[in-house]
Scaffold this active site. Structure first.
Site, PDB file in Angstrom:
ATOM      1  N   ASP A  82       0.812  -1.074  -0.116  1.00  0.00           N
ATOM      2  CA  ASP A  82       0.073  -0.006  -0.021  1.00  0.00           C
ATOM      3  C   ASP A  82       0.889   1.273   0.053  1.00  0.00           C
ATOM      4  O   ASP A  82       1.899   1.207   0.853  1.00  0.00           O
ATOM      5  CB  ASP A  82      -0.967   0.167   1.150  1.00  0.00           C
ATOM      6  CG  ASP A  82      -2.033   0.736   1.364  1.00  0.00           C
ATOM      7  OD1 ASP A  82      -1.980   1.897   0.401  1.00  0.00           O
ATOM      8  OD2 ASP A  82      -3.119   0.780   1.888  1.00  0.00           O
ATOM      9  N   ASP A  93      -3.528   7.096  -3.262  1.00  0.00           N
ATOM     10  CA  ASP A  93      -3.169   6.049  -2.457  1.00  0.00           C
ATOM     11  C   ASP A  93      -3.832   4.990  -3.065  1.00  0.00           C
ATOM     12  O   ASP A  93      -4.869   4.813  -3.476  1.00  0.00           O
ATOM     13  CB  ASP A  93      -4.440   6.562  -1.374  1.00  0.00           C
ATOM     14  CG  ASP A  93      -4.412   5.553  -0.025  1.00  0.00           C
ATOM     15  OD1 ASP A  93      -3.688   4.541  -0.019  1.00  0.00           O
ATOM     16  OD2 ASP A  93      -5.208   5.540   0.818  1.00  0.00           O
ATOM     17  N   HIS A 154     -11.960   6.031   2.207  1.00  0.00           N
ATOM     18  CA  HIS A 154     -11.978   7.472   2.884  1.00  0.00           C
ATOM     19  C   HIS A 154     -11.889   8.451   1.934  1.00  0.00           C
ATOM     20  O   HIS A 154     -11.189   8.454   0.542  1.00  0.00           O
ATOM     21  CB  HIS A 154     -10.616   7.388   3.845  1.00  0.00           C
ATOM     22  CG  HIS A 154      -9.395   6.916   3.083  1.00  0.00           C
ATOM     23  ND1 HIS A 154      -8.723   7.907   2.468  1.00  0.00           N
ATOM     24  CD2 HIS A 154      -8.824   5.741   2.955  1.00  0.00           C
ATOM     25  CE1 HIS A 154      -7.617   7.183   2.161  1.00  0.00           C
ATOM     26  NE2 HIS A 154      -7.608   5.839   2.395  1.00  0.00           N
ATOM     27  N   HIS A 162      -6.900  11.054   5.507  1.00  0.00           N
ATOM     28  CA  HIS A 162      -8.297  10.313   5.633  1.00  0.00           C
ATOM     29  C   HIS A 162      -9.072  11.650   6.060  1.00  0.00           C
ATOM     30  O   HIS A 162      -9.297  12.180   7.073  1.00  0.00           O
ATOM     31  CB  HIS A 162      -8.222   9.450   6.973  1.00  0.00           C
ATOM     32  CG  HIS A 162      -7.487   8.466   6.472  1.00  0.00           C
ATOM     33  ND1 HIS A 162      -6.666   7.636   7.283  1.00  0.00           N
ATOM     34  CD2 HIS A 162      -7.811   7.317   5.366  1.00  0.00           C
ATOM     35  CE1 HIS A 162      -6.067   6.679   6.723  1.00  0.00           C
ATOM     36  NE2 HIS A 162      -6.796   6.272   5.665  1.00  0.00           N
ATOM     37  N   GLU A 187     -11.077   0.986  -0.906  1.00  0.00           N
ATOM     38  CA  GLU A 187     -10.217  -0.183  -0.802  1.00  0.00           C
ATOM     39  C   GLU A 187     -10.759  -1.504   0.136  1.00  0.00           C
ATOM     40  O   GLU A 187     -10.616  -1.600   1.224  1.00  0.00           O
ATOM     41  CB  GLU A 187      -9.054   0.181   0.146  1.00  0.00           C
ATOM     42  CG  GLU A 187      -9.199   1.186   1.457  1.00  0.00           C
ATOM     43  CD  GLU A 187      -8.012   1.625   2.012  1.00  0.00           C
ATOM     44  OE1 GLU A 187      -7.027   0.875   2.379  1.00  0.00           O
ATOM     45  OE2 GLU A 187      -7.950   2.912   2.447  1.00  0.00           O
ATOM     46  N   GLU A 272      -6.550  -1.275  -3.816  1.00  0.00           N
ATOM     47  CA  GLU A 272      -7.079   0.303  -3.685  1.00  0.00           C
ATOM     48  C   GLU A 272      -6.889   0.887  -4.675  1.00  0.00           C
ATOM     49  O   GLU A 272      -5.704   0.882  -5.167  1.00  0.00           O
ATOM     50  CB  GLU A 272      -6.337   0.637  -2.199  1.00  0.00           C
ATOM     51  CG  GLU A 272      -6.785   1.917  -1.978  1.00  0.00           C
ATOM     52  CD  GLU A 272      -6.139   2.428  -0.753  1.00  0.00           C
ATOM     53  OE1 GLU A 272      -5.140   2.050  -0.276  1.00  0.00           O
ATOM     54  OE2 GLU A 272      -6.714   3.518  -0.134  1.00  0.00           O
TER      55      GLU A 272
HETATM   56 MN    MN Z   1      -3.792   2.783   0.928  1.00  0.00          MN
HETATM   57 MN    MN Z   2      -6.416   4.346   1.886  1.00  0.00          MN
END
Ligand code: MN
Ligand code: MN
Length: 287
Positions: A82, A93, A154, A162, A187, A272
């Site tokens: 990630d 992200d 998020h 976030h 995700e 994600e």
């Molecule tokens: Mn992530």
């Molecule tokens: Mn994330």
């Protein structure tokens, strides 16, 4: 919305993720993989939006290596990679799951990827986030797996990983809507367990909890990392950085993220992407 910066951060994040997929092999060191990916992001003209997370098997998230932790990838590991890039605070992200050398968990990995695809296909202005969660849960159930219920997608804000919005991985009944102008990450986490993570020990990822009236080295560190997560590895140029981090955590100035592990040690896969919703389009920046 700074679409151009979001798109560039997305492109670099995608490239870094693809590089990571190549690097994660039996015998490779976590430390070197994380450093190579983060250096790729820097060389491409962005900054890591947060430390590269390498969370393995029943670990779902929030482990980033330190130089001397001695961890190497082993055959059969299910690795959640990630990562993210940021340009001027505009974030990407993205995550992918890699099984090292075996194919035992192919369905689990495919389930999380398919759940993400189905969720993305459903996106339109005004859709309620609970509905996205429902699609994710049904997609995972179709494969015989469960979502992790206490991990979510998020919203994304400038220098804010976030930001407001929560996008659940099951139908939590939320009526909150996705609207033009929003940036967010979806995700799905899939598991063969019941679907809850709990907090373990610290995973070497930190964030400033106090953002005002900081003194001395903490002020300098905040200048550097701002309101985004950072790694212990990134602090080696501060004198006695280990005690600085320890003391900062103890005093509540910074927060040390715990590793999130599946409660009963079941296996976890994650996929994600980052998306932008504009007046007339839906853009997956990390595709
Ligand atoms: Mn992530
Ligand atoms: Mn994330």
């Amino acid at each position: 919305m700074e679409i151009k910066k979001y798109l560039e951060a997305g492109k670099i994040g995608k490239e870094a993720r693809e590089l990571g997929k190549e690097l994660i092999k039996e015998g490779a060191s976590y430390y070197e993989v994380a450093e190579k990916i983060e250096n790729y992001i820097r060389d491409a003209g962005a900054k890591p939006a947060f430390p590269v997370n390498l969370s393995v098997n029943h670990e779902a998230a929030h482990y980033s290596p330190v130089k001397d932790d001695g961890r190497y990838f082993r055959r059969g590991d299910v690795v959640k990679l990630d990562l993210g890039a940021q340009i001027d605070g505009y974030i990407s992200d993205t995550a992918v799951t890699i099984e090292v050398g075996t194919n035992k968990w192919r369905d689990l990995i495919e389930a999380s990827a398919e759940a993400l695809n189905n969720a993305i296909k459903s996106i339109k202005p005004g859709i309620e986030v609970g509905k996205i969660g429902k699609i994710i849960e049904e997609s995972l159930n179709f494969y015989g797996f469960n979502p992790i219920r206490n991990l979510t997608g998020h919203g994304l804000g400038r220098y804010d990983l976030h930001h407001g919005l929560v996008i659940p991985n099951y139908d939590d009944g939320s009526r909150e809507k996705l609207l033009p102008g929003m940036a967010f990450a979806i995700e799905p986490f899939a598991t063969n367990g019941r679907g809850y993570v709990r907090e373990g020990k610290g995973g070497n990822i930190y964030i400033f909890r106090k953002t005002k009236d900081l003194k001395g080295l903490y002020e300098e560190m905040f200048e550097e990392f701002k309101t985004l997560p950072f790694a212990a590895r990134w602090c080696t140029h501060y004198p006695d950085y280990k005690s600085l981090l320890k003391k900062g955590s103890f005093l509540g100035i910074i927060y040390h993220f715990p590793i999130l592990r599946e409660r009963k040690k079941f296996v976890v896969a994650q996929t994600e992407h980052t998306l932008l919703l504009t007046e007339d389009s839906i853009i997956v920046t990390t595709k």
